[in-house]
Design an enzyme around this catalytic site. Structure first.
Site, PDB file in Angstrom:
ATOM      1  N   HIS A 199      -5.267  10.290   0.469  1.00  0.00           N
ATOM      2  CA  HIS A 199      -4.911   8.790   1.311  1.00  0.00           C
ATOM      3  C   HIS A 199      -5.633   9.517   2.218  1.00  0.00           C
ATOM      4  O   HIS A 199      -4.903   9.758   3.887  1.00  0.00           O
ATOM      5  CB  HIS A 199      -3.935   8.832   1.151  1.00  0.00           C
ATOM      6  CG  HIS A 199      -3.191   7.411   2.342  1.00  0.00           C
ATOM      7  ND1 HIS A 199      -3.269   8.130   3.651  1.00  0.00           N
ATOM      8  CD2 HIS A 199      -3.076   6.327   1.664  1.00  0.00           C
ATOM      9  CE1 HIS A 199      -2.908   6.851   3.750  1.00  0.00           C
ATOM     10  NE2 HIS A 199      -2.953   5.702   3.160  1.00  0.00           N
TER      11      HIS A 199
ATOM     12  N   ASP B  77       0.431  -1.317   0.098  1.00  0.00           N
ATOM     13  CA  ASP B  77       0.070   0.202  -0.325  1.00  0.00           C
ATOM     14  C   ASP B  77       0.923   1.220   0.265  1.00  0.00           C
ATOM     15  O   ASP B  77       1.992   1.225   0.637  1.00  0.00           O
ATOM     16  CB  ASP B  77      -1.060  -0.207   1.488  1.00  0.00           C
ATOM     17  CG  ASP B  77      -2.307  -1.102   0.804  1.00  0.00           C
ATOM     18  OD1 ASP B  77      -2.378  -1.685   0.090  1.00  0.00           O
ATOM     19  OD2 ASP B  77      -3.019  -0.979   2.332  1.00  0.00           O
TER      20      ASP B  77
ATOM     21  N   HIS C 244      -5.932   3.379  -4.353  1.00  0.00           N
ATOM     22  CA  HIS C 244      -5.993   3.396  -2.824  1.00  0.00           C
ATOM     23  C   HIS C 244      -6.495   4.950  -2.352  1.00  0.00           C
ATOM     24  O   HIS C 244      -5.645   5.401  -1.593  1.00  0.00           O
ATOM     25  CB  HIS C 244      -4.064   3.302  -2.767  1.00  0.00           C
ATOM     26  CG  HIS C 244      -4.355   2.637  -1.320  1.00  0.00           C
ATOM     27  ND1 HIS C 244      -5.129   2.273   0.006  1.00  0.00           N
ATOM     28  CD2 HIS C 244      -3.043   3.513   0.226  1.00  0.00           C
ATOM     29  CE1 HIS C 244      -4.758   2.605   0.801  1.00  0.00           C
ATOM     30  NE2 HIS C 244      -3.626   3.125   1.337  1.00  0.00           N
TER      31      HIS C 244
ATOM     32  N   HIS D 261       3.695  -2.424   4.237  1.00  0.00           N
ATOM     33  CA  HIS D 261       3.694  -0.987   3.611  1.00  0.00           C
ATOM     34  C   HIS D 261       5.790  -0.231   3.606  1.00  0.00           C
ATOM     35  O   HIS D 261       6.326   0.077   4.065  1.00  0.00           O
ATOM     36  CB  HIS D 261       3.280  -0.378   4.656  1.00  0.00           C
ATOM     37  CG  HIS D 261       2.032  -0.502   5.412  1.00  0.00           C
ATOM     38  ND1 HIS D 261       1.368  -0.449   6.299  1.00  0.00           N
ATOM     39  CD2 HIS D 261       1.337   0.413   4.910  1.00  0.00           C
ATOM     40  CE1 HIS D 261       0.133  -0.638   5.639  1.00  0.00           C
ATOM     41  NE2 HIS D 261      -0.254   0.618   4.866  1.00  0.00           N
TER      42      HIS D 261
HETATM   43 ZN   LIG Z   1      -2.399   3.459   3.241  1.00  0.00          ZN
END
Ligand SMILES: [Zn+2]
Length: 256
Positions: free
Chosen positions: A112, A57, A108, A200
């Site tokens: 954000h 991500d 995504h 991540h």
């Molecule tokens: Zn994220």
């Protein structure tokens, strides 16, 4: 105190407790990995095939792309990168590199932010602007969306559906340790056929995940599990989804 005042005070107390319980429940539902109030979510695939989906991500960031792509290539692994639209517009070259290496790009959001309690048009714009940015970078069309911070209360699931996308969560999250070996051990121990792993590695502060990645790939191999993109995982498997209202938020059940 007069009885009437006491009753009012007790009533107010009860109301406050109920309001707190409702808020707590909404917060739990909003962050649950495999549950939404409305709409379908993929959080793993129901399959016996020895496959797991690798997902990364955020970003793209130079640091994350430079660190991850060679490791994936060395291990013959493919993955899905859920990228942030604004970051893709800043660095479309990075998105192109990920795509050129044979990986899948997912949506995504554009900025954000937590995708909760917003007007419908705001969700639509976050999704559409990112789809456009991914398409311009040559990586559109996966049809996959992952919400920032896993937040997906009312409104977002419908917007994802309106856009024709599938909401993808995960069944294995990052362990809270700064030791790469322990991190990898925990992820590999939890992995089973159909799992969707989230790492991540794009985030500057998360060197642990970058250091753990080769160990995870070695561990998955030793366990006989092959890392693929979400699209590849879903292609051969019955989708493991939860539809609302579900009686058991923790367990996936197959759609009709
Ligand atoms: Zn994220």
């Amino acid at each position: 105190m007069a009885p009437r005042h006491r009753r009012l005070l007790i009533g107010a107390g009860v109301l406050a407790i109920v309001a707190f319980a409702v808020a707590l429940a909404a917060w739990q539902v909003s962050r649950a990995r495999c549950f939404a109030l409305d709409g379908d979510i993929v959080c793993r695939a129901e399959t016996q095939a020895p496959l797991v989906a690798l997902t990364f991500d955020d970003g793209p960031t130079q640091l994350g792309v430079d660190a991850v792509l060679p490791v994936l290539e060395r291990h013959g692994a493919t993955a899905t990168f859920f990228l942030v639209g604004a970051a893709v517009e800043r660095r479309p070259d990075l998105a192109r590199r990920i795509r050129a290496a044979g990986h899948e790009l997912g949506n995504h959001s554009y900025t954000h932010q937590r995708m909760m309690l917003r007007p419908a048009a705001w969700y639509d714009s976050e999704i559409a602007r990112t789809e456009a940015a991914l398409a311009r970078a040559g990586g559109g069309g996966s049809g996959l969306f992952r919400p920032p911070y896993g937040k997906k209360l009312l409104g977002l699931p419908q917007a994802v559906e309106r856009a024709g996308l599938t909401m993808v969560m995960m069944d294995i999250e990052e362990p809270t340790t700064t030791d790469p070996a322990e991190y990898a051990r925990k992820v590999v121990a939890a992995a089973r056929p159909g799992s969707i792993l989230l790492l991540h590695t794009m985030v500057r502060g998360n060197q642990t995940a970058r250091d753990a990645l080769p160990l995870i790939l070695d561990g998955l191999k030793a366990k006989g599990l092959r890392p693929v993109s979400v699209g590849e995982l879903m292609a051969g498997a019955t989708r493991g989804t939860v539809s609302a209202p579900a009686s058991d938020p923790g367990s996936g059940r197959s759609p009709p």
